[in-house]
Write an enzyme that holds these catalytic residues in place. Structure first.
Site, mmCIF file in Angstrom:
data_model
loop_
_atom_site.group_PDB
_atom_site.id
_atom_site.type_symbol
_atom_site.label_atom_id
_atom_site.label_comp_id
_atom_site.label_asym_id
_atom_site.label_seq_id
_atom_site.Cartn_x
_atom_site.Cartn_y
_atom_site.Cartn_z
ATOM 1 C CE LYS A 265 -1.624 2.616 3.037
ATOM 2 N NZ LYS A 265 -2.200 3.275 4.233
ATOM 3 C CG ASP B 102 -7.207 2.593 2.549
ATOM 4 O OD1 ASP B 102 -8.132 2.300 1.755
ATOM 5 O OD2 ASP B 102 -7.099 3.714 3.081
#
Length: 389
Positions: A264, A283
């Site tokens: 991420k 996320d």
């Protein structure tokens, strides 16, 4: 006290950019709304102020130095402080000063256009995404002008490392602590002192990890210090910026070799500072959006595994195309708590009559209508997926 060294105005509709949303949506953490509608922050080692009307962005630039330092650029650009010459008998000095002032203003405009990526027309992208995604079409009606900033990779990377298991206000506090303790003072405006973001070398030094822990960074202190050392060993900031020239997957792999950088964080940096428009950070927000509106089977998943992460990203890249990361930013912003279920008027200097609902939230009827449209939208998406399968 920093001097006013530049100002100007760039014509740009709110359908192309909304400062009040993109500057507080978690892309960058250094912009403060010091006054209603006026945003102040540090960019290119200068202090900038922005405010927006329905048709333009107005800016002011403050600084003490005689040069505009553009990170990653081989040449420095003269600033406006050199314009203090007086007129001579042949008027040649005045003409030279005027040209230099005009060139400086053009430089500032170019910096702004690059930072906000104004050469990318999001209105056209919104139309393309709406044609293939009815859910996006509904959400985008309330969230125009969302775009991706083109940030400096150093600031972007270490800011995102600070974001791990954190919220925007605390991340902003950490980033400011980095700047105040390891950056360089760039000036004072309105009684507040501003600092540049520290160099990789500054935060790679011995003792920085312990100092950051004492400043409240927790386990992130180790990641910041170790990643900085790794970058120095790889060639410093030039190496990091060179990833802009690498293909997306290669740039992402190299970032993930750094301490504390997972998929991420790497995707955030690829998208927000390395020009990888198809990078798609996943996320909790994005996972929930995907499960709720696009891939219902994900609702049964308990954790976001590497396999699910890739599946979500690939799904949206297939759906939205080469600017999938930008489309994701629209849905992400719409899902943030400070924006959710709000209908906000575009920024404008012209006062308008307030609605009966002073909070700016939709009326009950509007919420009901919106929910009905979203339900219909989900149904259309599900039907389209069934036909595809």
């Amino acid at each position: 006290m920093a001097a006013l060294i530049g100002s100007g105005r760039i014509l740009c509709r709110t359908s192309e950019i909304r400062l009040d949303r993109i500057l507080k949506s978690g892309q960058s953490f250094r912009w403060k709304e010091e006054k209603p509608g006026v945003w102040t922050g540090v960019l290119f080692n200068k202090i900038w102020k922005f405010w927006q009307s329905e048709s333009a962005i107005t800016f002011q630039v403050f600084g003490n130095q005689k040069e505009v330092k553009v990170e990653g650029e081989p040449e420095k650009i003269k600033g406006k402080e050199d314009l203090g010459a007086t007129e001579d008998s042949n008027n040649t000095t005045v003409q030279s000063v005027t040209r230099e002032r005009d060139n400086t203003e053009l430089v500032y405009e170019d910096l702004i256009k690059d930072y906000f990526q104004l050469r990318v027309k999001v209105e056209n992208l919104y139309k393309e995404w709406s044609e293939v995604d009815s859910n996006f079409q509904i959400v985008s009606l309330k969230f125009e002008g969302i775009r991706i900033l083109r940030q400096d990779p150093v600031e972007n990377l270490f800011s995102i490392i600070c974001s791990s298991n954190n919220h925007i206000s605390r991340i902003s506090s950490m980033v400011e602590k980095l700047c105040e303790n390891y950056g360089t003072e760039v000036g004072e405006v309105d009684g507040r002192t501003y600092f540049s973001f520290p160099s990789v070398s500054d935060i790679s030094q011995d003792g920085v990890e312990n100092e950051l822990r004492n400043l409240g960074f927790g386990y992130r202190a180790k990641y910041i210090n170790q990643s900085a050392r790794q970058i120095v060993n790889k060639g410093g900031e030039l190496w990091l910026r060179s990833l802009r020239e690498k293909p997306y997957e290669e740039a992402k792999r190299e970032l993930m070799a750094l301490s504390g950088v997972g998929a991420k964080v790497a995707d955030c940096v690829c998208l927000m500072s390395l020009d990888k428009t198809d990078a798609l950070p996943v996320d909790t927000h994005v996972w929930q959006i995907a499960a709720r509106d696009y891939l219902p089977k994900l609702s049964n998943s308990k954790t976001l595994t590497d396999k699910l992460y890739k599946e979500i990203g690939d799904h949206f890249r297939t759906l939205w195309g080469p600017y999938a990361g930008w489309a994701q930013a629209v849905l992400f912003t719409a899902d943030l708590k400070q924006f959710k279920d709000k209908i906000e008027s575009p920024p404008s200097k012209t006062k308008t009559k307030k609605s009966d609902d002073e909070s700016g939230s939709p009326t009950k009827k509007t919420r009901t209508e919106t929910k009905s449209r979203l339900d219909a939208c989900k149904s259309q998406n599900n039907q389209r997926r069934k036909k595809k399968w």
